[in-house]
Design a protein around this motif. Structure first.
Motif, PDB file in Angstrom:
ATOM      1  N   ASN A  66      -9.105 -19.725 -42.542  1.00  0.00           N
ATOM      2  CA  ASN A  66      -8.879 -21.109 -42.145  1.00  0.00           C
ATOM      3  C   ASN A  66      -7.618 -21.714 -42.725  1.00  0.00           C
ATOM      4  O   ASN A  66      -7.168 -22.749 -42.278  1.00  0.00           O
ATOM      5  N   ASN A  67      -6.990 -21.085 -43.720  1.00  0.00           N
ATOM      6  CA  ASN A  67      -5.826 -21.665 -44.375  1.00  0.00           C
ATOM      7  C   ASN A  67      -4.505 -21.226 -43.775  1.00  0.00           C
ATOM      8  O   ASN A  67      -3.465 -21.688 -44.181  1.00  0.00           O
ATOM      9  N   THR A  68      -4.522 -20.322 -42.817  1.00  0.00           N
ATOM     10  CA  THR A  68      -3.275 -19.850 -42.228  1.00  0.00           C
ATOM     11  C   THR A  68      -3.296 -20.068 -40.728  1.00  0.00           C
ATOM     12  O   THR A  68      -4.334 -20.170 -40.105  1.00  0.00           O
ATOM     13  N   ALA A  69      -2.086 -20.116 -40.173  1.00  0.00           N
ATOM     14  CA  ALA A  69      -1.963 -20.255 -38.724  1.00  0.00           C
ATOM     15  C   ALA A  69      -2.396 -18.950 -38.076  1.00  0.00           C
ATOM     16  O   ALA A  69      -2.241 -17.876 -38.660  1.00  0.00           O
ATOM     17  N   PRO A  70      -2.939 -19.016 -36.850  1.00  0.00           N
ATOM     18  CA  PRO A  70      -3.342 -17.783 -36.170  1.00  0.00           C
ATOM     19  C   PRO A  70      -2.139 -16.866 -35.975  1.00  0.00           C
ATOM     20  O   PRO A  70      -1.029 -17.329 -35.720  1.00  0.00           O
ATOM     21  N   GLU A  71      -2.370 -15.584 -36.108  1.00  0.00           N
ATOM     22  CA  GLU A  71      -1.310 -14.621 -35.901  1.00  0.00           C
ATOM     23  C   GLU A  71      -1.035 -14.481 -34.412  1.00  0.00           C
ATOM     24  O   GLU A  71      -1.892 -14.740 -33.581  1.00  0.00           O
ATOM     25  N   ALA A  72       0.174 -14.046 -34.086  1.00  0.00           N
ATOM     26  CA  ALA A  72       0.530 -13.846 -32.690  1.00  0.00           C
ATOM     27  C   ALA A  72      -0.335 -12.718 -32.123  1.00  0.00           C
ATOM     28  O   ALA A  72      -0.517 -11.683 -32.764  1.00  0.00           O
ATOM     29  N   PRO A  73      -0.879 -12.927 -30.935  1.00  0.00           N
ATOM     30  CA  PRO A  73      -1.738 -11.898 -30.352  1.00  0.00           C
ATOM     31  C   PRO A  73      -0.933 -10.655 -29.997  1.00  0.00           C
ATOM     32  O   PRO A  73       0.206 -10.744 -29.578  1.00  0.00           O
ATOM     33  N   THR A  74      -1.552  -9.497 -30.192  1.00  0.00           N
ATOM     34  CA  THR A  74      -0.874  -8.255 -29.867  1.00  0.00           C
ATOM     35  C   THR A  74      -1.277  -7.771 -28.476  1.00  0.00           C
ATOM     36  O   THR A  74      -0.462  -7.215 -27.764  1.00  0.00           O
ATOM     37  N   THR A  75      -2.509  -7.967 -28.099  1.00  0.00           N
ATOM     38  CA  THR A  75      -2.973  -7.584 -26.775  1.00  0.00           C
ATOM     39  C   THR A  75      -3.823  -8.709 -26.203  1.00  0.00           C
ATOM     40  O   THR A  75      -4.333  -9.555 -26.939  1.00  0.00           O
ATOM     41  N   GLN A  76      -3.966  -8.681 -24.912  1.00  0.00           N
ATOM     42  CA  GLN A  76      -4.767  -9.720 -24.255  1.00  0.00           C
ATOM     43  C   GLN A  76      -6.205  -9.236 -24.110  1.00  0.00           C
ATOM     44  O   GLN A  76      -6.450  -8.125 -23.662  1.00  0.00           O
ATOM     45  N   ARG A  77      -7.136 -10.112 -24.499  1.00  0.00           N
ATOM     46  CA  ARG A  77      -8.560  -9.823 -24.319  1.00  0.00           C
ATOM     47  C   ARG A  77      -8.921 -10.168 -22.891  1.00  0.00           C
ATOM     48  O   ARG A  77      -8.695 -11.296 -22.451  1.00  0.00           O
ATOM     49  N   VAL A  78      -9.473  -9.220 -22.181  1.00  0.00           N
ATOM     50  CA  VAL A  78      -9.889  -9.463 -20.802  1.00  0.00           C
ATOM     51  C   VAL A  78     -11.395  -9.699 -20.788  1.00  0.00           C
ATOM     52  O   VAL A  78     -12.171  -8.877 -21.271  1.00  0.00           O
ATOM     53  N   ILE A  79     -11.764 -10.850 -20.259  1.00  0.00           N
ATOM     54  CA  ILE A  79     -13.164 -11.230 -20.118  1.00  0.00           C
ATOM     55  C   ILE A  79     -13.462 -11.247 -18.621  1.00  0.00           C
ATOM     56  O   ILE A  79     -12.732 -11.868 -17.851  1.00  0.00           O
ATOM     57  N   LYS A  80     -14.518 -10.557 -18.226  1.00  0.00           N
ATOM     58  CA  LYS A  80     -14.925 -10.574 -16.819  1.00  0.00           C
ATOM     59  C   LYS A  80     -16.057 -11.579 -16.646  1.00  0.00           C
ATOM     60  O   LYS A  80     -16.985 -11.610 -17.455  1.00  0.00           O
ATOM     61  N   GLN A 111       2.984 -28.266 -28.463  1.00  0.00           N
ATOM     62  CA  GLN A 111       3.617 -27.150 -29.160  1.00  0.00           C
ATOM     63  C   GLN A 111       4.330 -27.646 -30.418  1.00  0.00           C
ATOM     64  O   GLN A 111       4.188 -27.048 -31.489  1.00  0.00           O
ATOM     65  N   MET A 112       5.085 -28.747 -30.314  1.00  0.00           N
ATOM     66  CA  MET A 112       5.774 -29.302 -31.486  1.00  0.00           C
ATOM     67  C   MET A 112       4.773 -29.747 -32.544  1.00  0.00           C
ATOM     68  O   MET A 112       4.967 -29.511 -33.742  1.00  0.00           O
ATOM     69  N   PHE A 113       3.704 -30.378 -32.122  1.00  0.00           N
ATOM     70  CA  PHE A 113       2.682 -30.845 -33.056  1.00  0.00           C
ATOM     71  C   PHE A 113       2.052 -29.660 -33.791  1.00  0.00           C
ATOM     72  O   PHE A 113       1.821 -29.709 -34.994  1.00  0.00           O
ATOM     73  N   THR A 114       1.791 -28.586 -33.060  1.00  0.00           N
ATOM     74  CA  THR A 114       1.212 -27.379 -33.654  1.00  0.00           C
ATOM     75  C   THR A 114       2.167 -26.778 -34.677  1.00  0.00           C
ATOM     76  O   THR A 114       1.746 -26.339 -35.746  1.00  0.00           O
ATOM     77  N   GLU A 115       3.458 -26.766 -34.359  1.00  0.00           N
ATOM     78  CA  GLU A 115       4.450 -26.248 -35.296  1.00  0.00           C
ATOM     79  C   GLU A 115       4.511 -27.109 -36.555  1.00  0.00           C
ATOM     80  O   GLU A 115       4.608 -26.577 -37.670  1.00  0.00           O
ATOM     81  N   ILE A 116       4.455 -28.425 -36.396  1.00  0.00           N
ATOM     82  CA  ILE A 116       4.454 -29.325 -37.547  1.00  0.00           C
ATOM     83  C   ILE A 116       3.219 -29.073 -38.401  1.00  0.00           C
ATOM     84  O   ILE A 116       3.305 -28.987 -39.628  1.00  0.00           O
ATOM     85  N   GLN A 117       2.076 -28.932 -37.754  1.00  0.00           N
ATOM     86  CA  GLN A 117       0.830 -28.676 -38.480  1.00  0.00           C
ATOM     87  C   GLN A 117       0.934 -27.375 -39.284  1.00  0.00           C
ATOM     88  O   GLN A 117       0.516 -27.318 -40.442  1.00  0.00           O
TER      89      GLN A 117
END
Length: 179
Positions: free
Chosen positions: A4-18, A109-115
């Motif tokens: 909870n203390n760090t920003a989410p990491e960039a996704p490496t692959t896309q999760r496909v939900i059917k 996006q800007m707000f997320t970067e500031i956060q």
């Protein structure tokens, strides 16, 4: 998975939900059925998620994300006021619809970067430091908010200029000139 203390990491692959006709959601990565709450958690964790209709392959991602937002808004602490939602609705079909979507997206996006920057820079703050910071008197906070406001204002001005160009083009098409 991030804590909870760090920003989410960039996704490496896309999760496909059917999504099946019985409204069940199937995560192809884990070969298990998942709930809407679990899809929400994937998004919260920074995962890239794509939802597809199991039969047709149609992309249902936006629909599922909107459903998650609807459930959150119906819960105890909505993010949008009725006035904000009404104003968003008013932009549908309006000449500025495309600009408004881009404007909102850039601002979020800007707000997320500031956060994210705030989370980085405030690690290890003492209660006294938090008190000063929360008074919005710290140079760091003033700088971040100033940058945010400048970028937001710049985007709004670009939106206005684009609208003015479109209006002039439309008037020109009718043989009318701006005075």
């Amino acid at each position: 998975m991030s804590d909870n203390n760090t920003a989410p990491e960039a996704p490496t692959t896309q999760r496909v939900i059917k999504k099946y006709p019985n409204r069940r959601l199937y995560d192809t990565s884990t070969s298990t059925y998942v709930t809407l709450a679990e899809v929400k958690q994937l998004v919260m964790n920074g995962e890239s998620v794509a939802v597809r209709d199991a039969k047709s392959g149609e992309d249902l991602t936006r629909s599922i994300l909107l459903q998650i937002i609807l459930e959150e808004e119906a819960g105890g602490a909505p993010m949008f006021s009725e006035a904000a939602l009404a104003n968003i609705i008013r932009f549908y079909g309006h000449a500025m619809q495309g600009f408004m979507g881009a404007y909102l997206e850039k601002n979020v996006q800007m707000f997320t970067e500031i956060q994210s920057k705030l989370a980085e820079q405030t690690q290890g703050f003492t209660p006294e430091m938090w008190s000063q910071f929360m008074n919005l008197q710290s140079p760091m906070m003033k700088g971040m908010m100033g940058n945010y406001m400048e970028q937001s204002q710049s985007m709004y001005q670009q939106m206005q200029e684009q609208m003015q160009k479109q209006t002039e083009q439309m008037l020109g098409a009718f043989g009318l000139k701006k005075r």
